[in-house]
Motif scaffolding. Structure first.
Motif, PDB file in Angstrom:
ATOM      1  N   ILE A  86    -173.533 119.180  15.055  1.00 49.82           N
ATOM      2  CA  ILE A  86    -173.004 118.020  14.341  1.00 49.82           C
ATOM      3  C   ILE A  86    -173.374 116.738  15.077  1.00 49.82           C
ATOM      4  N   VAL A  87    -173.994 115.814  14.368  1.00 54.62           N
ATOM      5  CA  VAL A  87    -174.339 114.504  14.925  1.00 54.62           C
ATOM      6  C   VAL A  87    -173.366 113.504  14.305  1.00 54.62           C
ATOM      7  N   PRO A  88    -172.338 113.100  15.037  1.00 54.68           N
ATOM      8  CA  PRO A  88    -171.263 112.297  14.432  1.00 54.68           C
ATOM      9  C   PRO A  88    -171.730 110.990  13.809  1.00 54.68           C
ATOM     10  N   GLN A  89    -172.675 110.304  14.482  1.00 58.21           N
ATOM     11  CA  GLN A  89    -173.129 109.028  13.936  1.00 58.21           C
ATOM     12  C   GLN A  89    -173.896 109.206  12.629  1.00 58.21           C
ATOM     13  N   THR A  90    -174.515 110.367  12.447  1.00 56.86           N
ATOM     14  CA  THR A  90    -175.187 110.659  11.178  1.00 56.86           C
ATOM     15  C   THR A  90    -174.167 110.932  10.084  1.00 56.86           C
ATOM     16  N   VAL A  91    -173.109 111.664  10.434  1.00 55.19           N
ATOM     17  CA  VAL A  91    -172.023 111.908   9.478  1.00 55.19           C
ATOM     18  C   VAL A  91    -171.446 110.585   8.999  1.00 55.19           C
ATOM     19  N   LEU A  92    -171.262 109.658   9.936  1.00 51.42           N
ATOM     20  CA  LEU A  92    -170.753 108.330   9.592  1.00 51.42           C
ATOM     21  C   LEU A  92    -171.733 107.583   8.705  1.00 51.42           C
ATOM     22  N   ALA A  93    -172.996 107.550   9.099  1.00 49.63           N
ATOM     23  CA  ALA A  93    -174.011 106.785   8.371  1.00 49.63           C
ATOM     24  C   ALA A  93    -174.199 107.302   6.949  1.00 49.63           C
ATOM     25  N   GLN A  94    -173.971 108.599   6.754  1.00 50.03           N
ATOM     26  CA  GLN A  94    -174.140 109.198   5.433  1.00 50.03           C
ATOM     27  C   GLN A  94    -172.899 109.048   4.556  1.00 50.03           C
ATOM     28  N   GLY A  95    -171.880 108.403   5.088  1.00 53.51           N
ATOM     29  CA  GLY A  95    -170.689 108.142   4.303  1.00 53.51           C
ATOM     30  C   GLY A  95    -169.687 109.272   4.255  1.00 53.51           C
ATOM     31  N   ASN A  96    -169.856 110.270   5.133  1.00 51.56           N
ATOM     32  CA  ASN A  96    -168.948 111.419   5.135  1.00 51.56           C
ATOM     33  C   ASN A  96    -167.799 111.266   6.131  1.00 51.56           C
ATOM     34  N   ALA A  97    -167.734 110.133   6.787  1.00 56.45           N
ATOM     35  CA  ALA A  97    -166.614 109.791   7.668  1.00 56.45           C
ATOM     36  C   ALA A  97    -166.495 108.276   7.675  1.00 56.45           C
ATOM     37  N   ASP A  98    -165.318 107.792   8.020  1.00 52.54           N
ATOM     38  CA  ASP A  98    -165.099 106.351   8.081  1.00 52.54           C
ATOM     39  C   ASP A  98    -165.395 105.787   9.464  1.00 52.54           C
ATOM     40  N   TYR A  99    -165.200 106.633  10.499  1.00 60.48           N
ATOM     41  CA  TYR A  99    -165.470 106.245  11.883  1.00 60.48           C
ATOM     42  C   TYR A  99    -165.958 107.492  12.615  1.00 60.48           C
ATOM     43  N   ALA A 100    -166.647 107.269  13.725  1.00 56.70           N
ATOM     44  CA  ALA A 100    -167.166 108.397  14.496  1.00 56.70           C
ATOM     45  C   ALA A 100    -167.123 108.070  15.979  1.00 56.70           C
ATOM     46  N   ILE A 101    -166.997 109.119  16.799  1.00 55.37           N
ATOM     47  CA  ILE A 101    -167.045 108.977  18.248  1.00 55.37           C
ATOM     48  C   ILE A 101    -168.403 109.458  18.721  1.00 55.37           C
ATOM     49  N   ALA A 102    -169.138 108.603  19.447  1.00 58.01           N
ATOM     50  CA  ALA A 102    -170.472 108.973  19.911  1.00 58.01           C
ATOM     51  C   ALA A 102    -170.828 108.196  21.165  1.00 58.01           C
ATOM     52  N   TRP A 103    -171.704 108.788  21.983  1.00 54.92           N
ATOM     53  CA  TRP A 103    -172.254 108.087  23.141  1.00 54.92           C
ATOM     54  C   TRP A 103    -173.142 106.951  22.653  1.00 54.92           C
ATOM     55  N   VAL A 104    -173.142 105.858  23.389  1.00 64.74           N
ATOM     56  CA  VAL A 104    -173.896 104.677  22.975  1.00 64.74           C
ATOM     57  C   VAL A 104    -175.400 104.939  22.871  1.00 64.74           C
ATOM     58  N   PRO A 105    -176.065 105.532  23.880  1.00 60.88           N
ATOM     59  CA  PRO A 105    -177.521 105.708  23.752  1.00 60.88           C
ATOM     60  C   PRO A 105    -177.928 106.576  22.565  1.00 60.88           C
ATOM     61  N   LYS A 106    -177.154 107.625  22.302  1.00 65.53           N
ATOM     62  CA  LYS A 106    -177.477 108.489  21.164  1.00 65.53           C
ATOM     63  C   LYS A 106    -177.297 107.741  19.846  1.00 65.53           C
ATOM     64  N   ALA A 107    -176.236 106.941  19.776  1.00 68.36           N
ATOM     65  CA  ALA A 107    -175.987 106.174  18.562  1.00 68.36           C
ATOM     66  C   ALA A 107    -177.058 105.094  18.363  1.00 68.36           C
ATOM     67  N   LEU A 108    -177.505 104.488  19.469  1.00 64.71           N
ATOM     68  CA  LEU A 108    -178.570 103.486  19.358  1.00 64.71           C
ATOM     69  C   LEU A 108    -179.865 104.114  18.849  1.00 64.71           C
ATOM     70  N   GLN A 109    -180.122 105.347  19.272  1.00 69.52           N
ATOM     71  CA  GLN A 109    -181.303 106.053  18.771  1.00 69.52           C
ATOM     72  C   GLN A 109    -181.184 106.267  17.262  1.00 69.52           C
ATOM     73  N   SER A 110    -180.000 106.655  16.808  1.00 68.24           N
ATOM     74  CA  SER A 110    -179.783 106.849  15.378  1.00 68.24           C
ATOM     75  C   SER A 110    -179.923 105.531  14.621  1.00 68.24           C
ATOM     76  N   ARG A 111    -179.450 104.438  15.221  1.00 72.63           N
ATOM     77  CA  ARG A 111    -179.595 103.123  14.586  1.00 72.63           C
ATOM     78  C   ARG A 111    -181.070 102.782  14.409  1.00 72.63           C
ATOM     79  N   GLU A 112    -181.856 103.048  15.441  1.00 68.86           N
ATOM     80  CA  GLU A 112    -183.281 102.740  15.374  1.00 68.86           C
ATOM     81  C   GLU A 112    -183.972 103.553  14.284  1.00 68.86           C
ATOM     82  N   GLN A 113    -183.388 104.701  13.976  1.00 69.12           N
ATOM     83  CA  GLN A 113    -183.944 105.559  12.928  1.00 69.12           C
ATOM     84  C   GLN A 113    -183.362 105.257  11.556  1.00 69.12           C
TER      85      GLN A 113
END
Length: 390
Positions: free
Chosen positions: A93-120
């Motif tokens: 499970i990639v929490p920031q992806t769950v959030l970005a896809q609209g399947n959660a309202d908030y997510a807990i994630a490490w900053v570098p991993k989330a920044l990578q997801s943002r860049e993608q």
């Protein structure tokens, strides 16, 4: 709105309506509590409607997330007008992806991993930096004498990969080592068995989890549990290559356009921060809450975890959840410049757009003005681990 009904007929009518309302309720609402009747008059309070919110965790149920579970159990989210559902994470499970896809309202994630997801392409924003310090260590047996990143040269060095390795790689790079050539990298499982068996010289560990696992194991030489004196720890906070970890991430588009979501975010942070404040002051009770929620690890392990997590949060000099700009910039620099064994960096360029904001955390802290939101006098407790963390 509360309405006072006068007269016998009106009182009877109110009682009938109250009885009917007790037969069923709206799933989105909590039941109201009738006010005390006096002098033959009955008062009823309108139901308080709670906004449903989903929070996606990044790992399994454990005290790493104790503050959120406490906020549910102690009613802090409810007090803020929220009905929060906590969704357990896991390996796939990639929490920031769950959030970005609209399947959660908030997510807990490490900053570098989330920044990578943002860049993608993930539209997410750090709105609450709960962990002020990194919890990642590199652990070795005492007789190996591996006290610095430079000492890892020519050693078998374990790491988990999946974006968890960049503090280690940054530490080795800073020490003048080429991580791809100067050490023997070993893919490590999410436990400490390879270190205990001698298959690797240094293992990656979270101070609140895997490090406790070695201290819960028996030393075959003594027949007793290992102690901290049996190991050497490299702490990336001390080496200057720490990266920001557990943060609360929100939907960027909604933050920029949805006033209801903006207000909800403040309330969610308010409840979450209050939960963490409670766990700072009541670690044993928060341990019990997590264990009752089905943690796969035992009571002594979870108390250790709650205590160590508190050390990562407190003190929070600017207030819990506030993002320290220097720590953010260090995380971005390491994520942008440090290469792993494949020559890849976490991100290719500095994050663009609304990568983080302190706006909502600041408002939440203002609402908690009567609470100790900085924890300047925080003192950790002593935790006695048991074999296997039971």
């Amino acid at each position: 709105m509360t309405r006072t009904l006068r007269g016998a007929v009106a009182a009877a009518l109110a009682a009938s309506l109250l009885a009917l309302s007790a037969c069923g309720s709206d799933d989105d609402s909590s039941s109201s509590t009738p006010a005390a009747a006096a002098g033959g008059t009955t008062s009823t309070a309108a139901p308080v409607k709670l906004s449903k919110v989903k929070l996606q965790l990044q790992w399994f149920t454990q005290a790493q997330f104790a503050g959120y579970f406490a906020a549910v159990e102690k009613g802090f989210y409810k007090d803020a007008g929220l009905d929060v559902e906590i969704i357990e994470g896991g390996v796939d499970i990639v929490p920031q992806t769950v959030l970005a896809q609209g399947n959660a309202d908030y997510a807990i994630a490490w900053v570098p991993k989330a920044l990578q997801s943002r860049e993608q392409g993930a539209g997410i924003t750090d709105v609450g930096q709960v962990y002020q310090r990194s919890g990642t260590l590199q652990v070795s047996k005492k007789d190996a004498d591996l006290k610095t990143a430079a000492a890892l040269k020519d050693k078998k060095v374990g790491n988990w990969g999946f974006g968890n390795e960049f503090e280690l790689f940054a530490g080795m790079t800073k020490a003048g080592l080429n991580p791809g050539k100067d050490v023997k990298l070993v893919q490590q499982q999410f436990d400490m068995q390879a270190l205990l068996k001698g298959d690797i010289d240094a293992a990656q560990a979270m101070v609140y989890n895997e490090y406790a696992q070695v201290l819960e194991a028996k030393n075959p030489k003594t027949g007793k549990l290992f102690t901290p004196e049996d190991f050497t720890v490299i702490d990336w906070n001390e080496q200057g290559t720490a990266m920001l970890q557990d943060a609360i991430w929100a939907n960027t588009e909604k933050l920029e356009s949805d006033t209801a979501y903006q207000a909800q975010t403040v309330k969610f942070l308010e409840g979450s921060f209050k939960g963490w404040i409670y766990c700072r002051d009541n670690p044993e009770e928060c341990r019990d809450i997590v264990v009752a929620k089905g943690s796969k690890l035992g009571a002594s392990h979870q108390l250790w975890q709650a205590n160590e997590v508190n050390k990562l949060i407190w003190p929070s000099p600017k207030g819990i959840g506030i993002i320290d700009e220097a720590a953010w910039e260090q995380t971005v620099k390491i994520a942008q410049t440090t290469k792993n064994q494949d020559g890849d960096t976490v991100i290719k360029k500095a994050p663009e757009g609304l990568a983080y904001t302190n706006e909502y955390a600041t408002k939440a802290l203002a609402a908690l003005a009567d609470e100790d939101t900085k924890g300047a006098d925080f003192e950790p407790i002593e935790v006695a681990l048991k074999e296997g963390g039971s």
